[in-house]
Design an enzyme around this catalytic site. Structure first.
Site, PDB file in Angstrom:
ATOM      1  N   ASP A 164       0.833  -1.159   0.321  1.00 19.11           N
ATOM      2  CA  ASP A 164      -0.036  -0.107   0.003  1.00 19.11           C
ATOM      3  C   ASP A 164       0.948   1.350  -0.110  1.00 19.11           C
ATOM      4  O   ASP A 164       2.090   1.053   0.377  1.00 19.11           O
ATOM      5  CB  ASP A 164      -0.928   0.101   1.377  1.00 19.11           C
ATOM      6  CG  ASP A 164      -2.000  -1.202   1.142  1.00 19.11           C
ATOM      7  OD1 ASP A 164      -2.348  -1.525   0.140  1.00 19.11           O
ATOM      8  OD2 ASP A 164      -2.343  -1.360   2.419  1.00 19.11           O
ATOM      9  N   ASP A 201      -4.453  -3.163   5.066  1.00 17.88           N
ATOM     10  CA  ASP A 201      -4.818  -2.720   6.536  1.00 17.88           C
ATOM     11  C   ASP A 201      -6.660  -2.583   6.587  1.00 17.88           C
ATOM     12  O   ASP A 201      -7.029  -2.689   7.858  1.00 17.88           O
ATOM     13  CB  ASP A 201      -4.392  -1.179   6.584  1.00 17.88           C
ATOM     14  CG  ASP A 201      -4.642  -0.278   5.415  1.00 17.88           C
ATOM     15  OD1 ASP A 201      -5.667  -0.673   4.612  1.00 17.88           O
ATOM     16  OD2 ASP A 201      -4.122   0.763   5.386  1.00 17.88           O
ATOM     17  N   ASP A 247      -9.152  -6.167   2.585  1.00 17.55           N
ATOM     18  CA  ASP A 247      -7.809  -6.648   2.000  1.00 17.55           C
ATOM     19  C   ASP A 247      -7.448  -8.107   2.591  1.00 17.55           C
ATOM     20  O   ASP A 247      -6.748  -8.705   1.905  1.00 17.55           O
ATOM     21  CB  ASP A 247      -6.758  -5.822   2.545  1.00 17.55           C
ATOM     22  CG  ASP A 247      -6.619  -4.464   2.105  1.00 17.55           C
ATOM     23  OD1 ASP A 247      -6.743  -4.339   0.697  1.00 17.55           O
ATOM     24  OD2 ASP A 247      -6.125  -3.384   2.772  1.00 17.55           O
TER      25      ASP A 247
END
Length: 1045
Positions: free
Chosen positions: A470, A764, A768
């Site tokens: 990310d 997070d 996901d």
């Protein structure tokens, strides 16, 4: 620097000789192995000296099956009871219309005050009738003496724990040190040796009397005691490390209101009466009652097995611990904790059945099985040869029919020697060394802010070829501030004073303070602080800087409905009622999505004007300009709707008025650029997968070195629309994926894994979880990550820093190469010990190394060897090598070169000494044989001491690098030498040794030291080919050779 062939993608000319005999059962998938695969390799393992110790850190499949069956039955019972209760409630609600609204209360506050069981039973039975009769959640709060606005008083927490219980579950007690001693004594070969030593003592006392008759047997017992003590201490220390790791894994925190302030506490500190704030991805920490909230969807699959989410609101107000928040946000009142919750009862049925074993553990169990079988054959042959020679000699002396106690002791000694050969030959320490190394690495990584949840993750990370990361919070600091804003037709730098029209400012502040899940609260020190996500907090902080009053705006405007932000919609919406009764909806989200929903905007005078195509083009250029400066862009908009708007219906998807475009700065983390460079040099491709605008993503990716000229930046929807063949072709080139959804991330991971990449993924959010589950190694963020993401992850990055992920990769590689070092060292000892005793038995009729001496050698090569070599910290050179391919042999040709070379040298020295030692050393007299055998034993031990130093690096000549900073290694070396001196000089009667003069000591050390220059010569012999691989960022692999020494 030299690149070790062990990390080369080049394959050897032929597979390693031991591994080529491994059955298919010993090749375990690195993640999610099937129960059949776990059973099959266990069946294939044979010749295990101590199953309770060997398999301590692997899953107990029988217990797991029993507990899973019990767990499933309890979940099924819960599911049936929940559905029964809910059906009954629907039936009762259907008949409620015919009854008077005011019913006679059938429950009183006194029924639940100080009565935790009644309170818990109301929640678990979904008893809304009792709840209504108590006056709803407010009545329950009053009954248990708590204010919903103020929360529990800190001074009352201890009293509430005593009255209502603690939020903890019954756990299995940990093992004591003496349990590990008892387990170590379960070694079959040690039990046989104990019996032999007791028989030896009994026969010795009968024939030689006390104390001469007890020396031989006592020596074996003392050696066994030493082996058991050292083994138990090592295992006990490992268990303490795992216990600390388990404590860290179970650390879950939540937000509560206490003493009128919102704060973060551990879920284990919760008490009945606490007011808990829930948001997407949170685990419901205990049983409770809904107070208020919006669009709350609860996933109860952990309790019932049902995947369909349940909506919770004022009409269905009960929440159960252990369930997950799938969508929405809410406040709840804790009504039952710990073992009074259904989740607590469910957790009690589970026990520690061990974790799934890692592929390396399984492979080394297979190697240990093969070597153990070879050792068993040699032990049997040694015993047969010694026995046959002994019988032949008796027959030649015509004494075959005459037997005495000395003959019995001789036969017993032969048997003990054969059993001890099995002790040395079966490398019980091989699979256990993996556990030791992983436990050590996990403990160190915990200090480096990485919590490894699964053992295999640390091992697998050493082979990773790709990291899909990310952006927000991982590559960047996640400390966001509004940097620029486009409002009233112009771009404003927030650090430069500028006027915003009053009407525009009013609407802007309304949108900022209402369309948010963050809160501005006063702390105990009186200062204002903002609670919420970094993006929300940045915008809220900007609103406060504009002079807005959060509390005043929230009190004046009534919030009617909220649709929280999620990664699928990429926007957040609220419906409010303004002071005059007007209904207004606000929206905030991804700039291009919200802009596409707008057909008007507020101009420089604060008036609403139509948005022409030119204005759309201009605003789009502003968004691109912000994004090009690495700013995260969001659009704020509103729409006034008719007063009869159906709150249960969908919000309008067009006709909005654009208020502003916000540009938020999220600086790059210090050290990220260097961490990315380390990954690229190590052959690990870094890919950024983010929900941000593609221009923002490009700017950040270039800044940290991820995006190169040849790399591809693509948007998630574009990738999603491609065919599978096109995705497969694009996937290796993708370095940035912007505006990606969780599904896009999952598809990218699947494509990369299909190309034989070993993929690590960071995540997070709740959505996901599928990508984290599908990846080879899943990293969840410890600060920004939800509990759902953490539950699916293999590693939790506690500081959310990308550099921490690189540390995990480095430790993963260290674990792999440390085990290779230990295996190289142990196999050398195995080969030499087997051959010297077997050949000597065949030729001379006696074994030069006694049972006591072999037990000491076993301790050196097993427990102490593992401590010394399997716990070496990583060095920077590990990240200048390519990842290990899964298809590569663990025992490489380079290792066999070193093993065979050192074994040949040691056998030559020991055979020469064994057969010609007396004449070479000029030994004469009655004790010449005893001196020679002691010298052989001493030389053999010092050969292992120096070879242990050689094994610190498999390929490089400089084996001293970092040695003096490794206190474990130095401690083992010093301890080994000190004990060797004590055994030779002071324990002769027990260990069958005699003191040596200084010349023989010096010669023993010198012969051992010669193995070091031999190691240098061996490392100059090339055995594997190297391949130079070009990286996508123009990094090249380092060539093989000795130029880096």
């Amino acid at each position: 620097m030299t690149t070790s062939p062990d990390f080369l993608p080049a394959v050897a000319v032929q597979p390693a000789m031991v591994e080529s005999y491994l059955a298919d059962e010993f090749h375990l998938p690195p993640k999610h192995p099937s129960p059949e695969a776990l059973k099959n390799w266990r069946k294939a393992v044979s010749l295990v000296k101590n199953p309770s110790r060997r398999f301590r850190h692997v899953a107990d499949l029988d217990k797991r099956s029993i507990h899973q069956d019990r767990f499933s039955k309890i979940k099924e019972n819960l599911r049936v009871s929940f559905y029964t209760v809910r059906a009954a409630l629907r039936f009762m609600d259907g008949g409620a219309h015919f009854e008077s609204h005011h019913q006679t209360p059938d429950a009183k506050a006194s029924d639940i005050r100080n009565n935790p069981q009644s309170l818990a039973s109301m929640v678990q039975n979904y008893n809304t009738k009792t709840l209504r009769s108590l006056g709803g959640v407010d009545g329950v709060a009053k009954a248990i003496d708590v204010s919903i606005d103020e929360g529990v008083k800190s001074s009352d927490v201890s009293v509430r724990r005593e009255t209502y219980g603690v939020n903890k579950y019954t756990e299995k007690p940990s093992k004591s040190f003496f349990m590990f001693v008892w387990e170590a004594l379960h070694d079959l070969t040690l039990i046989i040796l104990i019996v032999c030593s007791i028989v030896s003592i009994a026969v010795g006392l009968a024939t030689e009397g006390f104390p001469d008759g007890i020396y031989d047997g006592s020596g074996i017992l003392l050696s066994i005691l030493l082996v058991v003590t050292v083994t138990a201490v090592s295992d006990y220390r490992q268990s303490l490390q795992f216990k600390d790791l388990d404590k860290e894994k179970k650390k879950i925190s939540c937000h509560v209101t206490r003493d009128g302030y919102r704060k973060k506490v551990s879920i284990y500190d919760l008490v009945v009466g606490d007011v808990v704030h829930l948001s997407i991805g949170d685990q419901v920490p205990a049983d409770g009652i809904f107070i208020s909230g919006y669009s709350l969807l609860i996933d109860e699959s952990s309790l019932t097995g049902e995947s369909r989410a349940v909506q919770v609101d004022e009409t269905k107000p009960f929440l159960l611990g252990g369930t997950k928040v799938q969508d929405g946000s809410a406040k709840m009142l804790i009504a039952a904790v710990g073992m009074r919750t259904e989740w607590g009862k469910l957790m009690e049925t589970l026990s520690e059945e061990g974790e799934n074993e890692t592929p390396l553990q399984v492979k080394l169990n297979g190697v240990a099985t093969i070597i153990g079988k070879i050792g068993l054959i040699f032990a049997i042959l040694t015993f047969l040869v010694l026995t046959i020679r002994f019988l032949i000699e008796k027959a030649m002396r015509n004494e075959i029919s005459i037997w005495n106690s000395d003959d019995a002791l001789t036969m017993l000694d032969y048997f003990a020697t054969a059993v001890t050969i099995i002790v040395v030959a079966v490398p019980e320490g091989l699979p256990l060394a993996v556990t030791l190394s992983l436990a050590f690495a996990m403990k160190k990584l915990m200090n480096d802010k990485a919590l490894v949840r699964h053992l295999s993750a640390c091992e697998t990370m050493g082979t990773s070829t790709c990291i899909c990361t990310d952006k927000t919070g991982t590559l960047t600091t996640n400390h966001m501030v509004v940097n620029k804003i486009f409002v009233s037709g112009k771009t404003i730098d927030v650090n430069t004073p500028s006027e915003i029209p009053k009407n525009t400012l009013t609407i802007l502040l309304q949108c900022i303070f209402e369309c948010t899940s963050s809160e501005a609260v006063k702390g105990t020190d009186g200062k204002m602080s903002i609670l919420g996500t970094p993006t929300e907090s940045a915008i809220l902080e900007y609103g406060l800087r504009l002079g807005g009053d959060f509390g005043t705006v929230r009190s004046e405007i009534k919030l009617l409905k909220m649709e929280p932000f999620n990664s699928a919609k990429k926007k957040m919406s609220v419906i409010t009622e303004l002071p005059g009764g007007r209904i207004r909806a606000f929206i905030k989200g991804a700039s291009e999505i919200v802009l596409g929903m707008c057909d008007k905007l507020l101009d420089g005078g604060g008036e609403t004007v139509e948005m022409s195509a030119d204005k759309v083009h201009f605003i789009t250029s502003v968004i691109n300009e912000f994004a090009g400066n690495a700013l995260r862009t969001l659009c704020l908009a509103y729409i006034d709707v008719e007063s009869g708007f159906d709150l249960q219906g969908k919000l309008p998807d067009c006709g909005y008025t654009l208020i502003a475009v916000v540009g938020i700065k999220d600086p790059l983390r210090p050290g990220v650029k260097e961490a990315v460079e380390i990954c690229l040099a190590a052959g690990i491709t870094v890919r950024m997968v983010t929900g941000d605008n593609i221009n923002t993503a490009r700017a950040i990716a270039k800044e940290c070195g991820i995006l190169t000229e040849a790399g591809l930046a693509i948007e998630g929807p574009v990738f999603r629309a491609k065919s599978d063949a096109e995705k497969r072709e694009l996937a290796p080139r993708i370095q940035v994926m912007a505006r990606s959804s969780p599904t896009d991330k999952l598809k990218l991971v699947e494509q990369l894994r299909g190309l034989s990449e070993v993929v690590a993924v960071t995540g997070d959010g709740t959505n996901d979880a599928p990508a984290l589950h599908e990846s080879d190694i899943g990293f969840a963020m410890g600060i920004a990550g939800t509990e759902v993401a953490k539950e699916q992850a293999d590693v939790i990055v506690m500081d959310d820093d990308f550099a921490t992920i690189v540390k995990v990769a480095k430790w993963g590689r260290a674990v792999y190469i440390n085990i290779q070092k230990f295996v190289q060292f142990q196999l050398t000892v195995n080969i030499v010990a087997l051959m010297i005793n077997f050949v000597s038995a065949c030729i001379t009729g006696s074994a030069p190394l006694t049972a006591v001496q072999l037990l000491w050698v076993n301790l050196i090569m097993d427990t102490l060897g593992a401590l010394a070599l399997a716990t070496e910290p990583p060095n920077d050179g590990l990240m200048n090598r390519q990842p290990v391919k899964r298809t590569e042999s663990f025992i490489t040709m380079t290792m066999w070169r070193n093993i065979i070379g050192q074994s040949v040298y040691q056998m030559i020295v020991l055979f020469v000494l064994n057969f010609a030692g007396k004449s070479i050393l000029n030994l004469q007299g009655d004790n010449a044989t005893a001196i020679l055998n002691t010298f052989i034993f001493n030389t053999f031990v010092f050969c292992q001491v120096f070879n242990e130093v050689n094994s610190r690096d498999i390929n490089k000549i400089n084996v001293f690098s970092g040695m003096f900073s490794s206190w474990v290694f130095l401690g083992v070396m010093v301890s080994t030498v000190v004990f060797q001196v004590i055994i030779v000089e002071f324990l002769g009667t027990f260990a069958s040794t005699v003191p040596l003069n200084w010349e023989l000591w010096a010669l023993s050390i010198a012969l051992g030291f010669v193995s070091m220059p031999i190691a240098i010569v061996l490392k100059c012999i090339p055995v594997e080919k190297s391949v130079v691989k070009q990286q996508h960022d123009d990094y090249e692999r380092l060539p093989d050779g000795l130029e880096g020494v």
